[in-house]
Design a protein around this motif. Structure first.
Motif, mmCIF file in Angstrom:
data_model
loop_
_atom_site.group_PDB
_atom_site.id
_atom_site.type_symbol
_atom_site.label_atom_id
_atom_site.label_comp_id
_atom_site.label_asym_id
_atom_site.label_seq_id
_atom_site.Cartn_x
_atom_site.Cartn_y
_atom_site.Cartn_z
ATOM 1 N N ALA A 64 0.884 -1.961 0.191
ATOM 2 C CA ALA A 64 0.449 0.004 0.115
ATOM 3 C C ALA A 64 1.037 1.550 0.313
ATOM 4 C CB ALA A 64 -0.894 0.074 0.908
ATOM 5 N N LEU A 65 0.287 2.538 -0.568
ATOM 6 C CA LEU A 65 1.240 3.422 -0.268
ATOM 7 C C LEU A 65 0.464 4.972 -0.757
ATOM 8 C CD1 LEU A 65 3.304 5.460 -1.691
ATOM 9 C CD2 LEU A 65 2.425 5.220 -4.241
ATOM 10 N N VAL A 66 0.314 5.909 0.214
ATOM 11 C CA VAL A 66 -0.071 6.875 0.963
ATOM 12 C C VAL A 66 1.205 8.077 -0.045
ATOM 13 C CG1 VAL A 66 -0.872 8.538 2.673
ATOM 14 C CG2 VAL A 66 -0.822 6.182 2.589
ATOM 15 N N TRP A 67 0.450 8.518 -0.754
ATOM 16 C CA TRP A 67 1.092 9.686 -1.527
ATOM 17 C C TRP A 67 1.783 10.927 -0.305
ATOM 18 C CZ3 TRP A 67 3.411 7.825 -5.657
ATOM 19 C CH2 TRP A 67 2.720 7.130 -6.198
ATOM 20 N N ALA A 68 3.026 11.282 -0.670
ATOM 21 C CA ALA A 68 3.192 12.582 0.158
ATOM 22 C C ALA A 68 1.989 14.087 0.746
ATOM 23 C CB ALA A 68 4.364 12.922 -0.252
ATOM 24 N N SER A 69 1.544 14.183 -0.770
ATOM 25 C CA SER A 69 0.353 15.390 -0.796
ATOM 26 C C SER A 69 -0.873 14.643 0.026
ATOM 27 C CB SER A 69 -0.168 14.873 -2.219
ATOM 28 O OG SER A 69 -0.579 13.716 -2.998
ATOM 29 N N ARG A 70 -0.774 13.593 0.902
ATOM 30 C CA ARG A 70 -2.201 13.112 2.358
ATOM 31 C C ARG A 70 -1.671 12.563 2.985
ATOM 32 N NH1 ARG A 70 -6.764 13.940 2.405
ATOM 33 N NH2 ARG A 70 -7.217 12.291 3.172
ATOM 34 N N TYR A 71 -0.561 11.831 2.987
ATOM 35 C CA TYR A 71 0.483 11.017 4.593
ATOM 36 C C TYR A 71 -0.130 12.135 4.740
ATOM 37 C CZ TYR A 71 2.864 9.070 7.211
ATOM 38 O OH TYR A 71 3.088 8.284 8.711
ATOM 39 N N ALA A 72 1.051 13.805 5.380
ATOM 40 C CA ALA A 72 0.677 14.665 6.164
ATOM 41 C C ALA A 72 -1.050 14.791 7.291
ATOM 42 C CB ALA A 72 1.757 15.991 5.406
ATOM 43 N N SER A 73 -1.567 14.972 6.239
ATOM 44 C CA SER A 73 -3.363 15.241 7.036
ATOM 45 C C SER A 73 -3.381 13.921 7.131
ATOM 46 C CB SER A 73 -3.610 16.059 5.620
ATOM 47 O OG SER A 73 -4.166 14.852 5.109
ATOM 48 N N ILE A 74 -3.192 12.709 6.738
ATOM 49 C CA ILE A 74 -3.763 11.235 7.260
ATOM 50 C C ILE A 74 -2.725 11.073 8.354
ATOM 51 C CG2 ILE A 74 -4.380 8.919 7.317
ATOM 52 C CD1 ILE A 74 -4.658 9.779 3.994
ATOM 53 N N SER A 75 -1.520 11.080 8.107
ATOM 54 C CA SER A 75 -1.445 10.971 9.948
ATOM 55 C C SER A 75 -0.869 11.835 10.379
ATOM 56 C CB SER A 75 0.346 11.293 9.760
ATOM 57 O OG SER A 75 1.534 10.987 11.055
ATOM 58 N N ALA A 76 -1.348 13.533 10.961
ATOM 59 C CA ALA A 76 -1.786 13.947 11.802
ATOM 60 C C ALA A 76 -3.531 14.237 12.273
ATOM 61 C CB ALA A 76 -1.437 15.617 10.649
ATOM 62 N N GLU A 77 -3.788 13.673 11.218
ATOM 63 C CA GLU A 77 -5.553 13.233 11.961
ATOM 64 C C GLU A 77 -5.987 11.746 12.609
ATOM 65 O OE1 GLU A 77 -10.190 11.830 10.010
ATOM 66 O OE2 GLU A 77 -8.075 12.492 9.224
ATOM 67 N N TYR A 78 -4.025 11.252 12.974
ATOM 68 C CA TYR A 78 -4.999 10.142 13.053
ATOM 69 C C TYR A 78 -4.116 10.048 14.401
ATOM 70 C CZ TYR A 78 -4.598 4.896 14.201
ATOM 71 O OH TYR A 78 -3.603 3.769 14.733
ATOM 72 N N ARG A 79 -3.221 10.587 14.707
ATOM 73 C CA ARG A 79 -2.406 11.410 15.876
ATOM 74 C C ARG A 79 -3.288 11.544 16.534
ATOM 75 N NH1 ARG A 79 2.994 10.987 17.445
ATOM 76 N NH2 ARG A 79 3.683 10.442 15.315
ATOM 77 N N ALA A 80 -3.943 12.771 16.168
ATOM 78 C CA ALA A 80 -4.518 13.657 17.084
ATOM 79 C C ALA A 80 -5.619 12.951 18.284
ATOM 80 C CB ALA A 80 -5.056 14.837 16.358
ATOM 81 N N ALA A 81 -6.082 11.763 17.651
ATOM 82 C CA ALA A 81 -6.763 11.377 17.872
ATOM 83 C C ALA A 81 -6.429 10.257 18.562
ATOM 84 C CB ALA A 81 -7.747 10.752 16.385
ATOM 85 N N CYS A 82 -5.481 9.845 17.800
ATOM 86 C CA CYS A 82 -5.751 8.001 19.144
ATOM 87 C C CYS A 82 -3.874 8.591 19.656
ATOM 88 C CB CYS A 82 -5.112 7.132 18.040
ATOM 89 S SG CYS A 82 -6.277 6.637 17.159
ATOM 90 N N GLY A 83 -3.643 9.577 19.959
ATOM 91 C CA GLY A 83 -2.247 10.179 20.551
ATOM 92 C C GLY A 83 -1.450 9.250 20.070
ATOM 93 N N GLU A 84 -1.106 8.876 18.905
ATOM 94 C CA GLU A 84 0.496 7.940 18.515
ATOM 95 C C GLU A 84 -0.302 8.345 16.743
ATOM 96 O OE1 GLU A 84 0.449 3.786 18.798
ATOM 97 O OE2 GLU A 84 -1.658 3.688 18.854
ATOM 98 N N GLY A 85 1.278 8.093 16.486
ATOM 99 C CA GLY A 85 1.248 7.823 14.659
ATOM 100 C C GLY A 85 1.104 6.099 14.283
ATOM 101 N N LEU A 86 0.782 6.221 12.927
ATOM 102 C CA LEU A 86 0.960 4.677 12.736
ATOM 103 C C LEU A 86 2.035 4.189 12.446
ATOM 104 C CD1 LEU A 86 -0.780 6.416 9.050
ATOM 105 C CD2 LEU A 86 -1.796 4.568 11.126
ATOM 106 N N LYS A 87 2.169 3.139 12.941
ATOM 107 C CA LYS A 87 3.218 2.363 13.174
ATOM 108 C C LYS A 87 2.948 0.576 12.531
ATOM 109 C CE LYS A 87 2.549 2.170 18.051
ATOM 110 N NZ LYS A 87 3.084 1.742 18.925
#
Length: 393
Positions: free
Chosen positions: A62-85
């Motif tokens: 799977a691939l997340v383009w850089a243009s979308r990854y920053a916003s997706i990662s920030a939204e996930y971290r804000a809700a879950c308290g951690e980044g994708l891993k």
């Protein structure tokens, strides 16, 4: 087998597969999978897997383009308290992509943090129900805590801010109560934490501690996930010594908090709780003394008006009762006195004060030529500092 004269070219076959996939999954699709590997190189590259009973059943890139990854990662971290891993299960929205050269992959344009949080909560609830059905949820609550618990095993990291806050709050209490604190080091986050804490609990169980304390100074959702572990909860529930938790979080209790003898939000609040136990014990001792005094006075007054022939027997009965009550009071006062700083002098220690009468806690505040007062069990001495040495003696 009959071999046809023609046959389909590989490119033609794969182009047909690509066309079929584009038609079948037009508009994208929501997919549940576990992140097996993740690489953040501007674009985010992931290997997604699905397992069943420990066996890998499916795998896809799977691939997340850089243009979308920053916003997706920030939204996930804000809700879950951690980044994708790697190692977490996710629900992601993706376009099914097929290349005649590189095969199947997913182009991710969204990840649902609600799914990750919901999955963790589902597992947490199942753990609580399992503990309840096994009779372990209330096991610690049936233990008896001493009235004045002063020998405490603390499971934490010596470098953790939470442990430092706890020790400072407890040892510098305004009443001067003394506690015997023993630090037992353990990992407090990550996959090894439940086993590490359980081992620490086991090592403390038979060493005569009045209570065992598990301390941590807060953290993200993922950092604290170990405190919802079933195995750790069982270790706490089956521990024969009362276990207190102070994990340092604002959300609902973790499973470890639920099975513990008692829990509070922060390490400093737990320190205050133990000091308050001693304050209550001292107040109780004073109340006993008042009751004994009043009881003795009432009995003596009653004896004074009794028949002369009964005076001797009444006085003896009163004396015996006073002696019994006084013995109980002496035992309670001895327990409180054991926590007094003056007991340190009786054990052969000395109390060093500077010229202003302030207790000297380290050699860093002294210099050659300073005069200090050394208080010992049987008196004090005035001395002059000839030399200051740092480090262990």
């Amino acid at each position: 087998m009959n071999v046809p004269s023609g046959g389909m070219e590989l490119l033609e076959l794969l182009s047909g597969v690509k066309a079929c996939l584009r038609e079948a999954f037009s508009g994208g699709v929501w997919v549940r999978a576990e992140i097996a590997q993740l690489s953040d190189r501007g674009h985010c590259y992931m290997d997604l897997i699905q397992t069943r009973d420990g066996v890998q059943m499916a795998r896809c890139r799977a691939l997340v383009w850089a243009s979308r990854y920053a916003s997706i990662s920030a939204e996930y971290r804000a809700a879950c308290g951690e980044g994708l891993k790697a190692g977490i299960e996710v629900m992601l929205h993706a376009e099914v992509n097929f290349s005649e050269l590189y095969g199947l992959s997913l182009i991710v344009d969204g990840i649902s943090p609600e799914y990750t949080l919901g999955e963790a909560e589902r597992i947490r609830r199942e753990t609580v129900e399992r503990l309840r059905s096994e009779g372990l949820l209330e096991a610690q609550k049936r233990l008896q805590l001493p009235d004045l618990p002063y020998r405490l095993a603390v499971i934490s990291s010596g470098a953790a801010a939470g442990f430092g806050d706890f020790r400072r709050q407890l040892t510098e209490n305004v009443y001067g109560y003394v506690f015997d604190i023993v630090l037992v080091e353990a990992a407090l986050q990550g996959p090894e934490a439940p086993g590490s804490i359980s081992s620490a609990l086991s090592s403390c169980a038979g060493d005569g501690f009045d209570a065992i304390l598990i301390l941590r100074g807060g953290g993200s959702v993922s950092d604290l996930a170990c405190f919802d572990d079933y195995g750790l909860a069982v270790s706490i529930a089956r521990c024969p010594v009362p276990v207190f938790t102070a994990i340092g979080h604002d959300r609902d209790h973790h499973v470890a908090d639920m099975v513990a003898f008692s829990s509070v939000k922060t390490p400093t609040a737990l320190a205050d709780k133990f000091v308050e136990m001693f304050v209550a014990g001292e107040s109780k001792a004073c109340a006993f003394a008042t009751r004994i005094s009043k009881s003795a006075a009432a009995r003596i007054a009653a004896a004074a008006v009794a028949v002369d022939s009964r005076k001797d027997s009444i006085r003896k009965a009163v004396a015996i009762r006073i002696a019994l009550e006084a013995a109980g009071l002496d035992a309670l006062e001895a327990r409180i006195a054991a926590a007094s700083p003056l007991q340190l002098l009786d054990r052969g220690y000395a109390l060093v004060c500077d010229g202003r009468g302030v207790v000297v806690k380290g050699v860093s505040s002294l210099k050659k030529g300073d005069r200090v007062s050394v208080r010992m069990k049987d008196g004090s001495a005035e001395v002059e500092i000839k030399e200051v040495k740092y480090g262990e003696v």
